[in-house]
Design a protein around this motif. Sequence first.
Motif, mmCIF file in Angstrom:
data_model
loop_
_atom_site.group_PDB
_atom_site.id
_atom_site.type_symbol
_atom_site.label_atom_id
_atom_site.label_comp_id
_atom_site.label_asym_id
_atom_site.label_seq_id
_atom_site.Cartn_x
_atom_site.Cartn_y
_atom_site.Cartn_z
ATOM 1 N N ALA A 28 0.859 -1.181 0.000
ATOM 2 C CA ALA A 28 0.000 0.000 0.000
ATOM 3 C C ALA A 28 0.895 1.232 0.000
ATOM 4 C CB ALA A 28 -0.915 0.012 1.225
ATOM 5 N N ALA A 29 0.318 2.361 -0.390
ATOM 6 C CA ALA A 29 1.118 3.590 -0.449
ATOM 7 C C ALA A 29 0.209 4.808 -0.503
ATOM 8 C CB ALA A 29 2.034 3.565 -1.675
ATOM 9 N N ASP A 30 0.748 5.947 -0.107
ATOM 10 C CA ASP A 30 0.085 7.214 -0.397
ATOM 11 C C ASP A 30 1.137 8.241 -0.805
ATOM 12 O OD1 ASP A 30 1.201 7.951 2.042
ATOM 13 O OD2 ASP A 30 -0.681 8.359 3.039
ATOM 14 N N ALA A 31 0.719 9.163 -1.649
ATOM 15 C CA ALA A 31 1.599 10.217 -2.137
ATOM 16 C C ALA A 31 0.957 11.557 -1.833
ATOM 17 C CB ALA A 31 1.840 10.071 -3.633
ATOM 18 N N VAL A 32 1.759 12.466 -1.322
ATOM 19 C CA VAL A 32 1.271 13.775 -0.906
ATOM 20 C C VAL A 32 2.125 14.854 -1.541
ATOM 21 C CG1 VAL A 32 1.050 15.345 1.059
ATOM 22 C CG2 VAL A 32 0.381 12.985 1.298
ATOM 23 N N VAL A 33 1.463 15.925 -1.972
ATOM 24 C CA VAL A 33 2.174 17.119 -2.394
ATOM 25 C C VAL A 33 1.687 18.262 -1.513
ATOM 26 C CG1 VAL A 33 2.867 18.593 -4.308
ATOM 27 C CG2 VAL A 33 2.082 16.253 -4.765
ATOM 28 N N VAL A 34 2.604 18.848 -0.759
ATOM 29 C CA VAL A 34 2.284 20.023 0.048
ATOM 30 C C VAL A 34 2.665 21.249 -0.777
ATOM 31 C CG1 VAL A 34 2.763 21.292 2.169
ATOM 32 C CG2 VAL A 34 2.671 18.788 2.199
ATOM 33 N N ARG A 35 1.658 22.068 -1.079
ATOM 34 C CA ARG A 35 1.846 23.222 -1.955
ATOM 35 C C ARG A 35 1.985 24.504 -1.137
ATOM 36 N NH1 ARG A 35 -1.612 23.470 -7.192
ATOM 37 N NH2 ARG A 35 0.467 24.091 -7.870
ATOM 38 N N SER A 36 2.841 25.410 -1.598
ATOM 39 C CA SER A 36 3.027 26.677 -0.900
ATOM 40 C C SER A 36 3.411 27.767 -1.882
ATOM 41 C CB SER A 36 4.126 26.540 0.163
ATOM 42 O OG SER A 36 4.370 27.777 0.798
ATOM 43 N N ARG A 37 2.734 28.919 -1.790
ATOM 44 C CA ARG A 37 3.052 30.118 -2.561
ATOM 45 C C ARG A 37 2.981 31.301 -1.608
ATOM 46 N NH1 ARG A 37 3.532 26.245 -5.179
ATOM 47 N NH2 ARG A 37 2.770 25.728 -7.275
ATOM 48 N N SER A 38 4.011 32.127 -1.546
ATOM 49 C CA SER A 38 3.961 33.258 -0.632
ATOM 50 C C SER A 38 4.825 34.414 -1.105
ATOM 51 C CB SER A 38 4.422 32.835 0.769
ATOM 52 O OG SER A 38 5.795 32.506 0.764
ATOM 53 N N GLN A 39 4.424 35.613 -0.712
ATOM 54 C CA GLN A 39 5.234 36.802 -0.908
ATOM 55 C C GLN A 39 5.021 37.716 0.281
ATOM 56 O OE1 GLN A 39 4.062 39.408 -4.140
ATOM 57 N NE2 GLN A 39 1.976 38.589 -4.159
ATOM 58 N N SER A 40 6.056 38.447 0.657
ATOM 59 C CA SER A 40 5.956 39.327 1.807
ATOM 60 C C SER A 40 6.886 40.521 1.642
ATOM 61 C CB SER A 40 6.305 38.582 3.100
ATOM 62 O OG SER A 40 7.654 38.141 3.063
ATOM 63 N N ASP A 57 6.378 22.873 -4.365
ATOM 64 C CA ASP A 57 5.502 21.702 -4.383
ATOM 65 C C ASP A 57 6.357 20.539 -3.885
ATOM 66 O OD1 ASP A 57 3.175 22.935 -5.453
ATOM 67 O OD2 ASP A 57 4.048 22.854 -7.452
ATOM 68 N N ASP A 58 6.197 20.193 -2.627
ATOM 69 C CA ASP A 58 7.043 19.181 -2.003
ATOM 70 C C ASP A 58 6.328 17.832 -1.973
ATOM 71 O OD1 ASP A 58 9.062 21.063 -1.443
ATOM 72 O OD2 ASP A 58 7.983 21.726 0.340
ATOM 73 N N PHE A 59 6.906 16.850 -2.659
ATOM 74 C CA PHE A 59 6.337 15.503 -2.760
ATOM 75 C C PHE A 59 6.816 14.634 -1.601
ATOM 76 C CE2 PHE A 59 5.611 16.968 -6.959
ATOM 77 C CZ PHE A 59 4.635 16.162 -7.536
ATOM 78 N N SER A 60 5.924 13.796 -1.096
ATOM 79 C CA SER A 60 6.280 12.760 -0.130
ATOM 80 C C SER A 60 5.580 11.470 -0.536
ATOM 81 C CB SER A 60 5.852 13.138 1.291
ATOM 82 O OG SER A 60 6.542 14.266 1.756
ATOM 83 N N LEU A 61 6.318 10.382 -0.516
ATOM 84 C CA LEU A 61 5.764 9.054 -0.800
ATOM 85 C C LEU A 61 5.946 8.190 0.435
ATOM 86 C CD1 LEU A 61 4.651 6.847 -2.733
ATOM 87 C CD2 LEU A 61 7.041 6.373 -3.337
ATOM 88 N N ARG A 62 4.866 7.563 0.862
ATOM 89 C CA ARG A 62 4.903 6.655 2.010
ATOM 90 C C ARG A 62 4.469 5.284 1.533
ATOM 91 N NH1 ARG A 62 1.155 7.153 7.350
ATOM 92 N NH2 ARG A 62 -0.355 7.537 5.683
ATOM 93 N N VAL A 63 5.277 4.267 1.793
ATOM 94 C CA VAL A 63 4.958 2.909 1.327
ATOM 95 C C VAL A 63 4.925 1.942 2.508
ATOM 96 C CG1 VAL A 63 6.006 3.346 -0.926
ATOM 97 C CG2 VAL A 63 7.370 2.275 0.872
ATOM 98 N N PHE A 64 4.085 0.908 2.354
ATOM 99 C CA PHE A 64 3.910 -0.099 3.396
ATOM 100 C C PHE A 64 4.185 -1.471 2.806
ATOM 101 C CE2 PHE A 64 1.203 3.479 4.241
ATOM 102 C CZ PHE A 64 1.322 3.701 5.606
#
Length: 448
Positions: A28-40, A57-64
Amino acid sequence: MSSEIDSSTLLSRASQLIDLARKAGADAADAVVVRSRSQSVSVRLGKVEGTESSESDDFSLRVFIGKRVASVSANPGFDLQALAERAVAMAKVSPEDPFACLADEASLSKSYPDLQLLDTTEVSSEMLREASLAAEAAALAVKGVTNSSGAGASAGMGGLVLVTSHGFEGSYMASRFGHSVSVIAGEGTGMERDYDFDSRLYYAELDDPAEIGRRAGERVIKRINPRQVPTGKDVTVIFDPRVARGFVGHIAGAINGAAVARKSSFLRDKMGQQVLKSGLSITDDPLIVRGPSSRPFDGEGVSGERLVMIEDGVLKHWFLSTSTARELGLETNGRGVRGGTSVSPSSTNLALEPGDIAPEDLIRSVGNGFYVTELIGHGVNMITGEYSRGATGFWIENGELTFPVSEVTIASNLKEMFMRLTPANDIDRKFGVAAPTFAIEGMTLAGR
């Protein structure tokens, strides 16, 4: 803007990553992309000090593989097959984790509401600069303000793309805008600092920068020439909403399932028992439309629902993700949050529900006591509940705020503080943790 919001390409890459992980040997597995856009933009004394812009766009893959689990992370442009094979190879040699798993398929969100979390208003760096300058100028215009620590404005968005091997696929984005300013009053060793800020999902709902600056200036001049007060062992302390929110964060930490599983919470044996004064409730709701911490599904694809975590003073729920729930012999309640390659439980829109007394009347009812506007240090032991913090604020005399107070310490035990808490009716729900002004009786104050 539309290209930044569109997640179809990321969903496709995440799906491919899952397929490759299964082909490489993952159960089994899941894949996540945490998205971020910012200006200051930050300014000080009328000049721009910094301008920042970032996106990721930071990818993470988790496998079992059986009870073994491994996670890997990567930035866009990585080789999908190489990442999948690396994750599976790592899982094969990882120690077994009896609680790590995907959320049960039956608990996955099949559909979810539009919570209106994204404001697509285009905010330029020039608009951020002008807002920062306006906030600072208004603060410096308040009589008695002598210097600036700086002002800032920001705009951004963030979100989550999630695909699992057992059928979940979804994404969402949320915007965030903010204005802030910090200023100084007094001279030499008598200088005092204070600040004000606002943060919203929708740009048009932000407080006017000049109003934020004026409030910061008025707050800081009230702090000039503070005094110490005598030590007392039975002092009623009133928490300003700004510090009340942090205190409610202690409650959230104490009812976090991960802390309970680690036996690092002083409430770990209190399920079903009274932990707050009767009549008080703590709610948590991830599905508030335009809520500051709303989300249509959690980091595992589970939709949460509104929960009364503490009802009429009685503890009813822990914050739970799937693995934490398993460890405690329970079921997730959709509070899983991705943190890098791991999932842990957390609150969403958390609120200490208000009472029915106005804050002015609450202060008046105290007679003599201490009104806290700022806390210093981290003297909170979440295992025992012991609480000791440096504090500044104002002395309450005959039911009125009088002179500023600093260099004192307030102390008690959170178990006792929870049972002596009386909330006012002035809750502001624009923050992810919301709390009204409240009073706590019987605290120790260490002064001169």
